[in-house]
Motif scaffolding. Structure first.
Motif, short mmCIF file in Angstrom:
data_model
loop_
_atom_site.label_atom_id
_atom_site.label_comp_id
_atom_site.label_asym_id
_atom_site.label_seq_id
_atom_site.Cartn_x
_atom_site.Cartn_y
_atom_site.Cartn_z
N ASP A 258 0.75 -1.20 -0.28
CA ASP A 258 0.05 -0.02 0.05
C ASP A 258 0.77 1.38 -0.49
O ASP A 258 0.59 2.17 0.30
N ARG B 161 -10.91 -8.25 2.07
CA ARG B 161 -11.92 -7.71 1.26
C ARG B 161 -13.05 -7.65 2.77
O ARG B 161 -13.38 -6.48 3.04
N ASP C 240 -12.14 -8.04 6.06
CA ASP C 240 -11.92 -8.20 6.65
C ASP C 240 -11.95 -7.06 7.29
O ASP C 240 -11.34 -5.70 7.27
N PRO C 241 -12.64 -6.42 8.64
CA PRO C 241 -12.91 -5.14 9.01
C PRO C 241 -12.29 -3.83 9.16
O PRO C 241 -12.09 -3.18 9.26
N ARG C 242 -10.75 -4.93 9.73
CA ARG C 242 -9.63 -4.42 10.25
C ARG C 242 -9.12 -4.06 8.58
O ARG C 242 -7.78 -2.54 9.40
N ILE C 243 -9.39 -3.95 8.09
CA ILE C 243 -8.13 -3.77 6.65
C ILE C 243 -9.21 -2.22 6.09
O ILE C 243 -10.76 -2.24 5.77
N THR C 244 -8.64 -1.38 6.44
CA THR C 244 -9.38 0.28 5.63
C THR C 244 -8.46 0.77 4.47
O THR C 244 -8.95 1.68 3.87
N ASP C 245 -7.27 0.66 4.25
CA ASP C 245 -6.59 0.63 3.54
C ASP C 245 -7.68 1.02 1.33
O ASP C 245 -7.04 -0.21 1.74
N ARG C 246 -8.02 1.22 0.51
CA ARG C 246 -8.57 1.76 -0.66
C ARG C 246 -7.38 0.59 -1.36
O ARG C 246 -7.88 0.52 -2.22
N HIS D 256 -9.21 -4.01 -2.69
CA HIS D 256 -10.47 -3.61 -3.36
C HIS D 256 -10.59 -3.12 -4.87
O HIS D 256 -10.64 -1.80 -5.13
N GLN E 253 -11.75 0.40 -6.41
CA GLN E 253 -11.12 1.18 -6.26
C GLN E 253 -9.58 1.82 -7.33
O GLN E 253 -9.57 2.32 -7.21
#
Length: 77
Positions: A10, A40, A42-48, A68, A71
């Motif tokens: 990322d 995709r 996993d709620p801990r993964i926020t980086d799009r 994602h 995106q």
């Protein structure tokens, strides 16, 4: 069997130092798609902009799978 590595990237890569063995590059690419599907949801993964980057045992990037896809775009390097 060849060893493939699955880095998360990322901007700054998180290196996979263990790797997994697959008979073909396409098997490793399919694995990267499954990893992306899991991350995709996993709620801990926020980086799009997160990618799973597949590296073969010689150090060559063979595929980049977006976590994602809406995106970003996937592609082969």
């Amino acid at each position: 069997m060849r060893t493939y590595y699955f880095d998360m990237k990322d901007g700054i890569p998180s290196r996979d130092r263990t790797g997994l063995e697959f008979a073909t590059a396409s098997g490793a690419i399919e694995h990267s798609k499954e990893l992306a599907r899991r991350l995709r949801h996993d709620p801990r993964i926020t980086d799009r902009a997160l990618f799973i980057v597949v590296i073969d045992e010689s150090g060559v990037e063979i595929h980049r799978e977006p976590v994602h896809p809406n995106q970003t775009k996937a592609g082969i390097s």
